[in-house]
Design a protein around this motif. Structure first.
Motif, mmCIF file in Angstrom:
data_model
loop_
_atom_site.group_PDB
_atom_site.id
_atom_site.type_symbol
_atom_site.label_atom_id
_atom_site.label_comp_id
_atom_site.label_asym_id
_atom_site.label_seq_id
_atom_site.Cartn_x
_atom_site.Cartn_y
_atom_site.Cartn_z
ATOM 1 N N VAL A 1 10.553 10.147 40.884
ATOM 2 C CA VAL A 1 11.857 10.294 40.225
ATOM 3 C C VAL A 1 12.316 8.946 39.673
ATOM 4 C CG1 VAL A 1 14.314 10.662 40.687
ATOM 5 C CG2 VAL A 1 12.653 12.358 41.423
ATOM 6 N N LEU A 2 12.205 7.898 40.475
ATOM 7 C CA LEU A 2 12.631 6.575 40.023
ATOM 8 C C LEU A 2 11.762 6.045 38.883
ATOM 9 C CD1 LEU A 2 13.542 4.907 43.429
ATOM 10 C CD2 LEU A 2 15.086 5.856 41.705
ATOM 11 N N ALA A 3 10.505 6.493 38.834
ATOM 12 C CA ALA A 3 9.607 6.073 37.759
ATOM 13 C C ALA A 3 9.818 6.896 36.488
ATOM 14 C CB ALA A 3 8.153 6.190 38.214
ATOM 15 N N GLU B 1 16.566 16.811 39.776
ATOM 16 C CA GLU B 1 17.024 18.123 40.243
ATOM 17 C C GLU B 1 16.036 18.773 41.207
ATOM 18 O OE1 GLU B 1 18.325 20.885 37.347
ATOM 19 O OE2 GLU B 1 19.779 19.507 36.498
ATOM 20 N N GLN B 2 14.773 18.393 41.141
ATOM 21 C CA GLN B 2 13.778 18.966 42.041
ATOM 22 C C GLN B 2 14.024 18.572 43.491
ATOM 23 O OE1 GLN B 2 9.902 17.965 40.553
ATOM 24 N NE2 GLN B 2 10.240 19.010 38.620
ATOM 25 N N LEU C 1 20.897 8.466 44.061
ATOM 26 C CA LEU C 1 19.627 8.510 43.337
ATOM 27 C C LEU C 1 19.870 8.689 41.837
ATOM 28 C CD1 LEU C 1 17.295 10.616 45.646
ATOM 29 C CD2 LEU C 1 17.072 8.198 45.075
ATOM 30 N N SER C 2 20.865 9.468 41.497
ATOM 31 C CA SER C 2 21.193 9.679 40.089
ATOM 32 C C SER C 2 21.558 8.356 39.411
ATOM 33 C CB SER C 2 22.349 10.671 39.970
ATOM 34 O OG SER C 2 22.697 10.863 38.627
ATOM 35 N N VAL D 1 19.376 6.460 36.327
ATOM 36 C CA VAL D 1 19.964 6.009 35.056
ATOM 37 C C VAL D 1 19.645 4.533 34.833
ATOM 38 C CG1 VAL D 1 22.160 5.553 33.885
ATOM 39 C CG2 VAL D 1 21.775 7.744 35.022
ATOM 40 N N LEU D 2 19.797 3.711 35.869
ATOM 41 C CA LEU D 2 19.503 2.281 35.732
ATOM 42 C C LEU D 2 18.028 2.037 35.430
ATOM 43 C CD1 LEU D 2 21.692 0.833 38.618
ATOM 44 C CD2 LEU D 2 22.120 0.683 36.161
ATOM 45 N N ALA D 3 17.153 2.776 36.106
ATOM 46 C CA ALA D 3 15.712 2.614 35.872
ATOM 47 C C ALA D 3 15.344 3.037 34.454
ATOM 48 C CB ALA D 3 14.918 3.415 36.904
ATOM 49 N N ALA D 4 15.945 4.119 33.969
ATOM 50 C CA ALA D 4 15.663 4.585 32.611
ATOM 51 C C ALA D 4 16.156 3.561 31.592
ATOM 52 C CB ALA D 4 16.326 5.942 32.367
#
Length: 150
Positions: free
Chosen positions: A56-58, A64-65, A78-79, A83-86
């Motif tokens: 998810v972080l990658a 949502e999973q 986590l959300s 956003v920060l990782a994206a």
């Protein structure tokens, strides 16, 4: 001359697992605590949850999973990290990829009945990371109430 009616305030669109959790799930205070005897062995869930969180972080998996397996606070945290990782990937011009890693040793401690605290090691080519997870037995299944990727 006709009078204009004030427009109705816009409400945000809520879709997917978030909508199901907001409108259909019981609220967290009405959940029943479950003892260790009522719950499955947590090790495989810890391994799978760690695997999913790293993906998810990658950006390789949709957050949502994980909604069914984490509390609302964990989902929100986590959300924010997603956003920060994206944003960081976009700034560097990178596209999301499925990361290459192996899930290593799982160290489990049970501080109370129906509560498990664990550290799961994740080994990548360039580095190793630790993922700390606290599982609580709620409604006869495990839910992650804390996840920290170190």
């Amino acid at each position: 001359m006709t009078a204009r009616l004030p427009s109705a305030p816009r409400t945000p669109v809520v879709e997917g697992a978030v909508a199901r959790r907001l409108f259909f799930d019981d609220d967290e205070f009405s959940r029943q605590r479950s003892g260790r005897a009522e719950l499955d062995d947590p090790e495989q869930l810890l391994r799978n949850l760690t695997h999913c969180v790293i993906e998810v972080l990658a950006g390789a998996r949709d957050l949502e999973q994980l909604a069914r397996w984490v509390t609302d606070d964990v989902y929100r945290n986590l959300s924010k990290r997603v956003v920060l990782a994206a944003r960081a990937r976009r700034a560097k011009g990178l596209v999301p990829q499925r990361p290459a890693f192996t899930v290593g040793r799982v160290m489990i401690d049970e501080p109370a009945d129906g509560i498990v605290e664990a550290v799961v090691m994740v080994h990548q080519r360039a580095r190793s990371r630790a993922v700390a997870i606290r599982l609580e037995g709620l409604d006869q299944r495990w839910r992650a109430s804390v996840i920290s990727v170190l």
